[in-house]
Design an enzyme around this catalytic site. Structure first.
Site, PDB file in Angstrom:
ATOM      1  CG  ASP A 197       8.166  20.296  16.539  1.00 12.05           C
ATOM      2  OD1 ASP A 197       7.371  19.620  17.369  1.00 12.05           O
ATOM      3  OD2 ASP A 197       9.355  20.138  16.759  1.00 12.05           O
TER       4      ASP A 197
ATOM      5  CE  LYS B  56       9.493  16.642  24.810  1.00  9.54           C
ATOM      6  NZ  LYS B  56       9.925  17.592  23.812  1.00  9.54           N
TER       7      LYS B  56
ATOM      8  CE1 TYR C  50      16.960  18.212  19.521  1.00  8.66           C
ATOM      9  CE2 TYR C  50      14.804  17.697  20.559  1.00  8.66           C
ATOM     10  CZ  TYR C  50      16.063  17.147  19.767  1.00  8.66           C
ATOM     11  OH  TYR C  50      16.333  15.859  20.065  1.00  8.66           O
TER      12      TYR C  50
END
Ligand code: PLP
Length: 428
Positions: free
Chosen positions: A240, A268, A145
């Site tokens: 990522d 995050k 993702y």
């Protein structure tokens, strides 16, 4: 009674105002059934719902809250910054300082461009790679993702896996066609994908430690092979690290696994709980961005001063000892969950890297999304609700990572293991 609870009533109101009653799909509990808990406040390892239940939380802001919810030093930093102004939209100081803090800690980083989300960071990283190589195609991995931009919503994990949406509707076919998909943890398959690509590949985008199909660690030597194969084809390697950055080690997965990518994306944790993303790497690639180079990217709120100050406070508090204690807490939880499965003879496995872990039912190991698809999601749903009744708030999906924070003390972990042992007993 539960169906008369304040939060059930609230969710009726929510569904009339928000699609599915939520602002991001997994929150609606579609993957596990039932009605979401409506959270009104959070502190340390716990969240409190609208009916006043205090729950041990493993969503942890989807990994952002590594210091626990509302960590006093982070809240104070946000408050101090807010008093100086909520947004400037100008050259400022804390974006420079946060970029310096990232450079100091993460291998290979000379420049950082801040965005407002991980999604935007990945979009920008791919755009840089396309500009640098003059090529259009990209490769991602099944179950990986990378946010919700068109080009990466192809066989994506996270919400897509939970809701059984391998490819989103609304993505133009020609955009999806430029995204090739390879299985994770299979270097030979990546080599074949690159060798047979219909047009040359600009970038290989990977979660170095897969976390959005549940936690699936890379096999020994796999990431080094990915780097070698990618570079042999003249493509850029994008790690990522929106989830793994500052989660699995002080310098992220690159640091933990000893492999350096050409570009990395962050998010995050680096915002301390406020919205953020970043693309980072050597000046050679990052200086292709406007105003220096031909690659356009910008943002009204990028480098927001409140976010930057909170992120700085978060990074300042991540010391080598922090990772040692997160590792101990993670190992304790993993062992407790394994024992609970064994005690009640329930098939399943616990996969963990540091303070992120997933309990998969019905399989003994997952090395790829293909393995993960064989996991027993229905059984996870029953386990999830048994845990919730016992005061433990897990991510509402069989395909997500659980996140520990420094506020998950030994007693919090032990309370979780007790709840898990009881919950697993109900699955027989
Ligand atoms: C969360 C996540 C994203 C998307 O970040 P947003 O801030 O939700 O846009 C991208 N990649 C990975 C690996 C993530 O975990």
């Amino acid at each position: 009674m539960r169906y008369q609870s304040a939060q059930s009533a609230w969710m009726i109101r929510a569904r009339a105002a928000l699609p599915g009653g939520v602002s991001s799909p997994v929150r609606a509990f579609a993957g596990v059934g039932g009605t979401p808990r409506v959270i009104v406040r959070a502190r340390g390892a716990r969240v409190e719902d609208l009916d006043g239940n205090r729950l041990i939380d493993y969503i942890g802001g989807w990994g952002a809250s590594i210091h626990g919810h509302a960590a006093p030093a982070l809240v104070a930093a946000a408050q101090r910054a807010a008093k100086r102004g909520l947004t400037f939209g100008t050259a400022a100081r804390d974006d420079v300082r946060l970029a310096e803090a990232i450079k100091e800690r993460v291998p290979g980083v000379e420049r950082v461009r801040f965005t407002n989300s991980g999604t935007e960071a990945v979009m920008t990283a791919i755009r840089i790679a396309r500009a640098a190589t003059g090529r259009d195609a990209i490769v991602k991995f099944d179950g990986g993702y990378h946010g919700h931009a068109d080009g990466v919503l192809v066989r994506a994990g996270s919400g897509g896996a939970t809701l059984g949406v391998p490819d989103s509707s609304g993505v133009p076919g020609d955009v999806a066609a430029r995204t090739l998909v390879a299985p994770y943890n299979d270097a030979a398959a990546l080599a074949r994908t690159l060798a047979t690509a219909p047009s040359p590949v600009a970038a290989v985008v990977i979660e170095p430690i897969a976390g959005n199909m549940g936690v699936v660690p890379p096999k020994a030597g796999y990431l080094a092979e990915v780097a070698r194969i990618t570079r042999a084809h003249g493509a850029l390697l994008i790690f990522d690290e929106v989830m793994s950055g500052f989660r699995v080690a002080r310098g992220g997965a690159q640091d933990r696994c000893g492999v350096t990518a050409d570009l990395i994306t962050l998010g995050k944790i680096i915002g301390g709980g406020l919205p953020i993303g970043a693309v980072a790497g050597p000046a050679r690639w990052l200086d292709l961005l406007a105003p220096l180079g031909p690659v356009y990217q910008g943002g009204t709120f990028a480098g927001n001063p409140v976010v930057m100050a909170t992120g700085l406070a978060a990074l300042a508090r991540l010391r080598p000892a922090t990772y040692r204690s997160l590792e101990r807490a993670g190992a304790r939880l993993e062992a407790g969950l394994r024992d609970a499965l064994a005690t009640h003879a329930i098939p399943g496995c616990v996969q963990r890297v540091g303070s992120m872990l997933t309990l998969f039912f019905g399989i003994d190991r997952a090395e790829s999304m293909e393995d993960v698809r064989r996991a027993d999601a229905a059984r996870f749903g029953r386990f999830f609700h048994a845990m919730l009744e016992r005061g433990v708030h897990l991510p509402p999906s069989a395909y997500e990572a659980w996140f520990l924070s420094t506020a998950h003390t030994r007693s919090v972990i032990d309370r979780t293991i007790e709840a898990a042992t009881e919950s697993i007993a109900t699955l027989r």
